[in-house]
Motif scaffolding. Structure first.
Motif, PDB file in Angstrom:
ATOM      1  N   ASN A 150       0.895  -1.133   0.085  1.00 16.89           N
ATOM      2  CA  ASN A 150       0.069   0.052   0.045  1.00 16.89           C
ATOM      3  C   ASN A 150       0.987   1.154  -0.099  1.00 16.89           C
ATOM      4  O   ASN A 150       1.138   1.906   0.834  1.00 16.89           O
ATOM      5  N   PRO A 151       1.350   1.467  -1.060  1.00 20.91           N
ATOM      6  CA  PRO A 151       2.338   2.625  -1.147  1.00 20.91           C
ATOM      7  C   PRO A 151       1.967   3.782  -0.818  1.00 20.91           C
ATOM      8  O   PRO A 151       0.969   4.343  -1.394  1.00 20.91           O
ATOM      9  N   GLY A 152       2.619   4.675   0.233  1.00 15.36           N
ATOM     10  CA  GLY A 152       2.104   5.947   0.673  1.00 15.36           C
ATOM     11  C   GLY A 152       0.947   5.909   1.223  1.00 15.36           C
ATOM     12  O   GLY A 152       0.058   7.124   1.270  1.00 15.36           O
ATOM     13  N   GLY A 153       0.306   4.677   1.759  1.00 14.91           N
ATOM     14  CA  GLY A 153      -0.819   4.637   2.311  1.00 14.91           C
ATOM     15  C   GLY A 153      -2.088   5.057   1.520  1.00 14.91           C
ATOM     16  O   GLY A 153      -2.951   5.685   2.228  1.00 14.91           O
ATOM     17  N   LEU A 154      -2.132   4.947   0.329  1.00  9.21           N
ATOM     18  CA  LEU A 154      -3.084   5.084  -0.736  1.00  9.21           C
ATOM     19  C   LEU A 154      -4.422   4.592  -0.264  1.00  9.21           C
ATOM     20  O   LEU A 154      -5.440   5.541  -0.277  1.00  9.21           O
ATOM     21  N   VAL A 155      -4.424   3.450   0.124  1.00 10.14           N
ATOM     22  CA  VAL A 155      -5.727   3.048   0.590  1.00 10.14           C
ATOM     23  C   VAL A 155      -5.994   3.192   2.074  1.00 10.14           C
ATOM     24  O   VAL A 155      -5.039   2.708   2.814  1.00 10.14           O
ATOM     25  N   ARG A 156      -6.809   3.813   2.545  1.00  9.42           N
ATOM     26  CA  ARG A 156      -7.175   4.122   4.038  1.00  9.42           C
ATOM     27  C   ARG A 156      -8.221   3.461   4.674  1.00  9.42           C
ATOM     28  O   ARG A 156      -9.247   2.875   4.023  1.00  9.42           O
ATOM     29  N   PRO A 157      -8.339   3.349   6.010  1.00 10.94           N
ATOM     30  CA  PRO A 157      -9.330   2.805   6.542  1.00 10.94           C
ATOM     31  C   PRO A 157     -10.834   3.301   6.184  1.00 10.94           C
ATOM     32  O   PRO A 157     -11.017   4.344   6.034  1.00 10.94           O
ATOM     33  N   GLY A 158     -11.590   2.607   5.846  1.00 10.39           N
ATOM     34  CA  GLY A 158     -13.070   2.795   5.595  1.00 10.39           C
ATOM     35  C   GLY A 158     -13.178   2.794   4.123  1.00 10.39           C
ATOM     36  O   GLY A 158     -14.290   2.675   3.586  1.00 10.39           O
ATOM     37  N   ASN A 159     -12.331   2.706   3.367  1.00  8.36           N
ATOM     38  CA  ASN A 159     -12.065   2.391   1.834  1.00  8.36           C
ATOM     39  C   ASN A 159     -12.860   1.000   1.478  1.00  8.36           C
ATOM     40  O   ASN A 159     -12.578  -0.011   2.430  1.00  8.36           O
ATOM     41  N   ARG A 160     -13.480   0.909   0.626  1.00  7.44           N
ATOM     42  CA  ARG A 160     -13.744  -0.185  -0.060  1.00  7.44           C
ATOM     43  C   ARG A 160     -13.221  -0.639  -0.962  1.00  7.44           C
ATOM     44  O   ARG A 160     -12.377  -0.035  -1.846  1.00  7.44           O
ATOM     45  N   VAL A 161     -12.762  -2.165  -0.929  1.00  6.22           N
ATOM     46  CA  VAL A 161     -11.790  -2.825  -1.706  1.00  6.22           C
ATOM     47  C   VAL A 161     -12.345  -3.878  -2.382  1.00  6.22           C
ATOM     48  O   VAL A 161     -13.115  -4.735  -1.860  1.00  6.22           O
ATOM     49  N   ASN A 162     -12.052  -4.438  -3.677  1.00  6.87           N
ATOM     50  CA  ASN A 162     -12.372  -5.648  -4.151  1.00  6.87           C
ATOM     51  C   ASN A 162     -10.887  -6.542  -4.529  1.00  6.87           C
ATOM     52  O   ASN A 162     -10.010  -6.128  -4.703  1.00  6.87           O
ATOM     53  N   LEU A 163     -11.314  -7.786  -4.079  1.00  3.37           N
ATOM     54  CA  LEU A 163     -10.086  -8.845  -4.002  1.00  3.37           C
ATOM     55  C   LEU A 163     -10.444  -9.633  -5.371  1.00  3.37           C
ATOM     56  O   LEU A 163     -11.464 -10.092  -5.514  1.00  3.37           O
ATOM     57  N   VAL A 164      -9.447  -9.815  -6.304  1.00  3.20           N
ATOM     58  CA  VAL A 164      -9.481 -10.724  -7.494  1.00  3.20           C
ATOM     59  C   VAL A 164      -8.195 -11.623  -7.371  1.00  3.20           C
ATOM     60  O   VAL A 164      -7.173 -11.124  -7.351  1.00  3.20           O
ATOM     61  N   VAL A 165      -8.788 -12.898  -7.363  1.00  2.00           N
ATOM     62  CA  VAL A 165      -7.699 -14.060  -7.605  1.00  2.00           C
ATOM     63  C   VAL A 165      -8.220 -14.943  -8.609  1.00  2.00           C
ATOM     64  O   VAL A 165      -9.211 -15.891  -8.022  1.00  2.00           O
ATOM     65  N   GLY A 166      -7.682 -14.902  -9.755  1.00  2.31           N
ATOM     66  CA  GLY A 166      -8.269 -15.859 -10.698  1.00  2.31           C
ATOM     67  C   GLY A 166      -9.759 -15.683 -11.043  1.00  2.31           C
ATOM     68  O   GLY A 166     -10.157 -14.411 -11.325  1.00  2.31           O
ATOM     69  N   SER A 167     -10.685 -16.714 -10.746  1.00  4.48           N
ATOM     70  CA  SER A 167     -12.012 -16.486 -10.876  1.00  4.48           C
ATOM     71  C   SER A 167     -12.867 -16.161  -9.584  1.00  4.48           C
ATOM     72  O   SER A 167     -14.155 -15.738  -9.664  1.00  4.48           O
ATOM     73  N   PHE A 168     -11.980 -16.193  -8.657  1.00  5.86           N
ATOM     74  CA  PHE A 168     -12.460 -15.525  -7.336  1.00  5.86           C
ATOM     75  C   PHE A 168     -12.465 -14.001  -7.257  1.00  5.86           C
ATOM     76  O   PHE A 168     -11.596 -13.236  -7.592  1.00  5.86           O
ATOM     77  N   ARG A 169     -13.613 -13.648  -6.705  1.00  6.79           N
ATOM     78  CA  ARG A 169     -13.751 -12.009  -6.586  1.00  6.79           C
ATOM     79  C   ARG A 169     -14.764 -11.703  -5.543  1.00  6.79           C
ATOM     80  O   ARG A 169     -15.816 -12.285  -5.181  1.00  6.79           O
ATOM     81  N   ALA A 170     -14.162 -11.003  -4.360  1.00  4.01           N
ATOM     82  CA  ALA A 170     -14.897 -10.489  -3.263  1.00  4.01           C
ATOM     83  C   ALA A 170     -14.993  -8.900  -3.467  1.00  4.01           C
ATOM     84  O   ALA A 170     -13.878  -8.109  -3.379  1.00  4.01           O
ATOM     85  N   ASP A 171     -16.264  -8.299  -3.779  1.00  2.90           N
ATOM     86  CA  ASP A 171     -16.095  -6.838  -3.784  1.00  2.90           C
ATOM     87  C   ASP A 171     -16.815  -6.258  -2.186  1.00  2.90           C
ATOM     88  O   ASP A 171     -17.611  -6.902  -1.529  1.00  2.90           O
ATOM     89  N   GLY A 172     -16.593  -5.010  -2.244  1.00  2.00           N
ATOM     90  CA  GLY A 172     -16.734  -3.981  -1.215  1.00  2.00           C
ATOM     91  C   GLY A 172     -16.270  -4.427   0.035  1.00  2.00           C
ATOM     92  O   GLY A 172     -17.034  -4.194   1.290  1.00  2.00           O
ATOM     93  N   LEU A 173     -15.127  -5.092   0.225  1.00  2.00           N
ATOM     94  CA  LEU A 173     -14.315  -5.322   1.691  1.00  2.00           C
ATOM     95  C   LEU A 173     -14.095  -4.026   2.131  1.00  2.00           C
ATOM     96  O   LEU A 173     -13.541  -3.127   1.525  1.00  2.00           O
ATOM     97  N   VAL A 174     -14.345  -3.614   3.238  1.00  4.39           N
ATOM     98  CA  VAL A 174     -14.117  -2.487   3.829  1.00  4.39           C
ATOM     99  C   VAL A 174     -12.939  -2.388   4.748  1.00  4.39           C
ATOM    100  O   VAL A 174     -12.737  -3.528   5.381  1.00  4.39           O
ATOM    101  N   VAL A 175     -11.925  -1.578   4.478  1.00  2.78           N
ATOM    102  CA  VAL A 175     -10.657  -1.724   5.156  1.00  2.78           C
ATOM    103  C   VAL A 175     -10.744  -1.077   6.652  1.00  2.78           C
ATOM    104  O   VAL A 175     -11.333   0.048   6.826  1.00  2.78           O
ATOM    105  N   GLN A 176     -10.141  -1.849   7.504  1.00  4.92           N
ATOM    106  CA  GLN A 176     -10.297  -1.467   8.770  1.00  4.92           C
ATOM    107  C   GLN A 176      -8.906  -0.823   9.608  1.00  4.92           C
ATOM    108  O   GLN A 176      -7.935  -1.012   8.881  1.00  4.92           O
TER     109      GLN A 176
END
Length: 176
Positions: A150-176
């Motif tokens: 996370n260079p420079g702390g670009l993604v901060r707590p409260g931001n929503r992120v999506n994880l993609v690993v091949g065909s796996f996808r998890a959307d809207g995970l909230v960063v704690q």
């Protein structure tokens, strides 16, 4: 007998660096709070016994939790900033090892995508340690994690992120 191989020294160096960065960031946070008069220090509550990684109530709905368990064989524990925010840790528990195998597939490159900025975070590869993610076949009941830069702390707590690993996808995970 003591292992004096270069790989052992690399692992010990990484462990020392991680421990010192956590200590330094905690000390820096305490010092910066002490220097601001009139501000009260926040109360930090410990997670409930038996919980590995607390997730905010708005992070995942019950239907999303059920979906990830039934389709992908994992219980998503969350995404949290570590090492003063320079890395993000995605944690999960395996409930069905066959379905969860895609998450540990070393041929795939996991990505964490910030919904707001579109920034794509990758898993770093450390010398003598390798990528900071599991690559062995998953086992039922075990918890695993992946570390993303996370260079420079670009993604901060409260931001929503999506994880993609091949065909796996998890959307809207909230960063704690």
């Amino acid at each position: 007998m003591v292992n004096k191989s270069p790989e052992c020294y690399g692992a010990m160096l990484l462990a020392g660096l991680l421990a010192s960065s956590i200590f330094i960031s905690a000390a820096f946070a305490q010092t910066s709070q002490e220097q601001q008069p009139g501000k009260t220090q926040p109360t930090i509550s410990a997670p409930a016994p038996g919980s590995v990684f607390p997730v905010g109530a708005s992070a995942l709905s019950e239907s999303a939790r059920t979906f990830y368990k039934s389709v992908w064989g994992v219980e998503i524990l969350g995404v949290r900033r570590v090492s003063a925010g320079t890395w993000l840790r995605f944690s999960y528990r395996v409930v069905d090892a066959k379905k969860a195998a895609v998450l540990n597939d070393k041929r795939l490159n996991p990505r964490l995508i910030d919904e707001k900025t579109g920034a794509t975070l990758m898993i770093p590869t450390m010398d003598m340690v390798g990528p900071l993610r599991p690559t062995a076949p998953p086992q039922n009941g075990r918890s695993y994690y992946m570390i993303f830069e996370n260079p420079g702390g670009l993604v901060r707590p409260g931001n929503r992120v999506n994880l993609v690993v091949g065909s796996f996808r998890a959307d809207g995970l909230v960063v704690q």
